[in-house]
Design a protein around this motif. Structure first.
Motif, PDB file in Angstrom:
ATOM      1  N   PHE A 148       0.803  -1.222   0.000  1.00 16.71           N
ATOM      2  CA  PHE A 148       0.000   0.000   0.000  1.00 16.71           C
ATOM      3  C   PHE A 148       0.838   1.275   0.000  1.00 16.71           C
ATOM      4  O   PHE A 148       0.296   2.369  -0.147  1.00 16.71           O
ATOM      5  N   GLU A 149       2.152   1.135   0.125  1.00 15.77           N
ATOM      6  CA  GLU A 149       3.029   2.287  -0.127  1.00 15.77           C
ATOM      7  C   GLU A 149       3.159   2.491  -1.631  1.00 15.77           C
ATOM      8  O   GLU A 149       3.439   3.583  -2.098  1.00 15.77           O
ATOM      9  N   LYS A 150       2.943   1.423  -2.397  1.00 13.03           N
ATOM     10  CA  LYS A 150       3.119   1.462  -3.856  1.00 13.03           C
ATOM     11  C   LYS A 150       1.790   1.596  -4.614  1.00 13.03           C
ATOM     12  O   LYS A 150       1.778   1.958  -5.777  1.00 13.03           O
ATOM     13  N   ILE A 151       0.691   1.270  -3.965  1.00 12.35           N
ATOM     14  CA  ILE A 151      -0.601   1.213  -4.637  1.00 12.35           C
ATOM     15  C   ILE A 151      -1.563   2.230  -4.033  1.00 12.35           C
ATOM     16  O   ILE A 151      -1.709   2.295  -2.812  1.00 12.35           O
ATOM     17  N   ASN A 152      -2.224   2.970  -4.900  1.00 13.54           N
ATOM     18  CA  ASN A 152      -3.266   3.896  -4.478  1.00 13.54           C
ATOM     19  C   ASN A 152      -4.602   3.306  -4.934  1.00 13.54           C
ATOM     20  O   ASN A 152      -4.890   3.286  -6.131  1.00 13.54           O
ATOM     21  N   CYS A 153      -5.388   2.843  -4.005  1.00 11.96           N
ATOM     22  CA  CYS A 153      -6.666   2.207  -4.334  1.00 11.96           C
ATOM     23  C   CYS A 153      -7.578   3.132  -5.139  1.00 11.96           C
ATOM     24  O   CYS A 153      -8.403   2.660  -5.922  1.00 11.96           O
ATOM     25  N   LEU A 154      -7.447   4.426  -4.935  1.00 10.14           N
ATOM     26  CA  LEU A 154      -8.308   5.367  -5.659  1.00 10.14           C
ATOM     27  C   LEU A 154      -8.014   5.401  -7.154  1.00 10.14           C
ATOM     28  O   LEU A 154      -8.831   5.851  -7.937  1.00 10.14           O
ATOM     29  N   GLU A 155      -6.853   4.912  -7.553  1.00  9.38           N
ATOM     30  CA  GLU A 155      -6.532   4.828  -8.982  1.00  9.38           C
ATOM     31  C   GLU A 155      -7.165   3.598  -9.624  1.00  9.38           C
ATOM     32  O   GLU A 155      -7.265   3.514 -10.834  1.00  9.38           O
ATOM     33  N   CYS A 156      -7.565   2.648  -8.808  1.00  8.45           N
ATOM     34  CA  CYS A 156      -8.028   1.348  -9.304  1.00  8.45           C
ATOM     35  C   CYS A 156      -9.513   1.131  -9.019  1.00  8.45           C
ATOM     36  O   CYS A 156     -10.330   1.119  -9.931  1.00  8.45           O
ATOM     37  N   ALA A 157      -9.831   0.901  -7.771  1.00  3.21           N
ATOM     38  CA  ALA A 157     -11.196   0.622  -7.302  1.00  3.21           C
ATOM     39  C   ALA A 157     -11.851  -0.557  -8.018  1.00  3.21           C
ATOM     40  O   ALA A 157     -13.076  -0.646  -8.093  1.00  3.21           O
ATOM     41  N   ALA A 158     -11.054  -1.476  -8.552  1.00  3.62           N
ATOM     42  CA  ALA A 158     -11.614  -2.641  -9.258  1.00  3.62           C
ATOM     43  C   ALA A 158     -12.531  -3.448  -8.346  1.00  3.62           C
ATOM     44  O   ALA A 158     -13.551  -3.974  -8.801  1.00  3.62           O
ATOM     45  N   CYS A 159     -12.194  -3.515  -7.078  1.00  2.00           N
ATOM     46  CA  CYS A 159     -13.023  -4.273  -6.140  1.00  2.00           C
ATOM     47  C   CYS A 159     -14.431  -3.686  -6.080  1.00  2.00           C
ATOM     48  O   CYS A 159     -15.422  -4.421  -6.141  1.00  2.00           O
ATOM     49  N   CYS A 160     -14.526  -2.381  -6.003  1.00  2.00           N
ATOM     50  CA  CYS A 160     -15.829  -1.707  -5.905  1.00  2.00           C
ATOM     51  C   CYS A 160     -16.565  -1.678  -7.240  1.00  2.00           C
ATOM     52  O   CYS A 160     -17.787  -1.583  -7.276  1.00  2.00           O
ATOM     53  N   LYS A 161     -15.816  -1.736  -8.312  1.00  2.00           N
ATOM     54  CA  LYS A 161     -16.420  -1.666  -9.640  1.00  2.00           C
ATOM     55  C   LYS A 161     -16.980  -3.008 -10.108  1.00  2.00           C
ATOM     56  O   LYS A 161     -17.901  -3.051 -10.918  1.00  2.00           O
ATOM     57  N   HIS A 162     -16.411  -4.109  -9.631  1.00  2.00           N
ATOM     58  CA  HIS A 162     -16.770  -5.418 -10.184  1.00  2.00           C
ATOM     59  C   HIS A 162     -17.284  -6.445  -9.187  1.00  2.00           C
ATOM     60  O   HIS A 162     -17.787  -7.484  -9.586  1.00  2.00           O
ATOM     61  N   TYR A 163     -17.122  -6.188  -7.898  1.00  2.00           N
ATOM     62  CA  TYR A 163     -17.489  -7.183  -6.890  1.00  2.00           C
ATOM     63  C   TYR A 163     -18.228  -6.513  -5.754  1.00  2.00           C
ATOM     64  O   TYR A 163     -18.201  -5.304  -5.618  1.00  2.00           O
ATOM     65  N   SER A 164     -18.862  -7.309  -4.938  1.00  2.00           N
ATOM     66  CA  SER A 164     -19.576  -6.775  -3.786  1.00  2.00           C
ATOM     67  C   SER A 164     -19.077  -7.414  -2.509  1.00  2.00           C
ATOM     68  O   SER A 164     -18.839  -8.613  -2.464  1.00  2.00           O
ATOM     69  N   PRO A 165     -18.989  -6.599  -1.467  1.00  2.00           N
ATOM     70  CA  PRO A 165     -18.724  -7.179  -0.154  1.00  2.00           C
ATOM     71  C   PRO A 165     -20.000  -7.822   0.368  1.00  2.00           C
ATOM     72  O   PRO A 165     -21.096  -7.595  -0.163  1.00  2.00           O
ATOM     73  N   ARG A 166     -19.845  -8.615   1.407  1.00  2.00           N
ATOM     74  CA  ARG A 166     -21.020  -9.103   2.128  1.00  2.00           C
ATOM     75  C   ARG A 166     -21.434  -7.988   3.090  1.00  2.00           C
ATOM     76  O   ARG A 166     -20.576  -7.360   3.712  1.00  2.00           O
ATOM     77  N   PHE A 167     -22.705  -7.753   3.194  1.00  2.00           N
ATOM     78  CA  PHE A 167     -23.238  -6.793   4.157  1.00  2.00           C
ATOM     79  C   PHE A 167     -23.818  -7.607   5.305  1.00  2.00           C
ATOM     80  O   PHE A 167     -24.886  -8.204   5.175  1.00  2.00           O
ATOM     81  N   LYS A 168     -23.105  -7.656   6.414  1.00  2.00           N
ATOM     82  CA  LYS A 168     -23.552  -8.394   7.591  1.00  2.00           C
ATOM     83  C   LYS A 168     -24.570  -7.533   8.349  1.00  2.00           C
ATOM     84  O   LYS A 168     -24.666  -6.326   8.122  1.00  2.00           O
ATOM     85  N   THR A 169     -25.287  -8.134   9.279  1.00  2.00           N
ATOM     86  CA  THR A 169     -26.317  -7.413  10.029  1.00  2.00           C
ATOM     87  C   THR A 169     -25.782  -6.128  10.677  1.00  2.00           C
ATOM     88  O   THR A 169     -26.409  -5.076  10.539  1.00  2.00           O
ATOM     89  N   PRO A 170     -24.612  -6.154  11.359  1.00  2.00           N
ATOM     90  CA  PRO A 170     -24.117  -4.895  11.944  1.00  2.00           C
ATOM     91  C   PRO A 170     -23.831  -3.819  10.881  1.00  2.00           C
ATOM     92  O   PRO A 170     -24.050  -2.630  11.127  1.00  2.00           O
ATOM     93  N   ASP A 171     -23.365  -4.250   9.710  1.00  2.00           N
ATOM     94  CA  ASP A 171     -23.111  -3.306   8.612  1.00  2.00           C
ATOM     95  C   ASP A 171     -24.420  -2.657   8.174  1.00  2.00           C
ATOM     96  O   ASP A 171     -24.495  -1.437   7.987  1.00  2.00           O
TER      97      ASP A 171
END
Length: 161
Positions: free
Chosen positions: A44-67
């Motif tokens: 994460f010193e080498k990667i800026n997630c804001l340049e990629c966001a592939a996880c948010c663009k193509h996949y979904s997290p699980r939304f648990k009850t507390p979430d």
């Protein structure tokens, strides 16, 4: 991501899936777990997630009850309305977003609920925890679209000697 290791990383990751799988099956758990915090930080010193966001663009997290409870409250929606508006049950019985990209992802790759995001998002890409070894199928999938997972696996392979 100017680092040489990232040149054609997606192609290299696809080619090395079998090698990664074998490594994850044979790895010494304690040895790997000792290395993960440092490798995670390095990635994460080498990667800026804001340049990629592939996880948010193509996949979904699980939304648990507390979430669901937390995010509904922040959005000032009843839980049932939040679920009806944004979520669907997947084939494993988990709530996930109805569509991709994630409805909370902005055009600038910022998350509109970042401070209150699901725990899956907070923990992703699991490169600093034992999920990397415990759930090899997830790790392998993540290595195909997340440069951080690719980086950590490459470094683990380099260090196995």
């Amino acid at each position: 991501m100017q680092d040489k290791i990232f040149q054609n990383w997606q192609k290299k990751s696809a080619e090395k899936q079998k090698q990664y799988k074998q490594y994850l099956q044979r790895a010494t758990k304690n040895n790997v777990l000792k290395q993960l915090p440092e490798l995670h930080e390095e990635a994460f010193e080498k990667i800026n997630c804001l340049e990629c966001a592939a996880c948010c663009k193509h996949y979904s997290p699980r939304f648990k009850t507390p979430d669901i409870k937390r995010i509904s409250k922040v959005l000032q929606l009843k839980e049932s309305v939040f679920i009806e508006t944004y979520l669907v049950l997947d084939n494993e019985g988990d709530y996930v977003v109805k569509s991709t990209p994630c409805p909370f992802l902005g055009d600038d790759n910022y998350c509109s609920i970042y401070e209150d995001r699901p725990s899956d998002c907070h923990r992703f890409p699991y490169t600093d925890e034992d999920v990397l070894l415990k759930r090899p199928v997830i790790t392998l999938k993540n290595s195909t679209f997340c440069p951080a997972v690719y980086y950590v696996l490459e470094k683990l392979l380099d260090n196995k000697g």
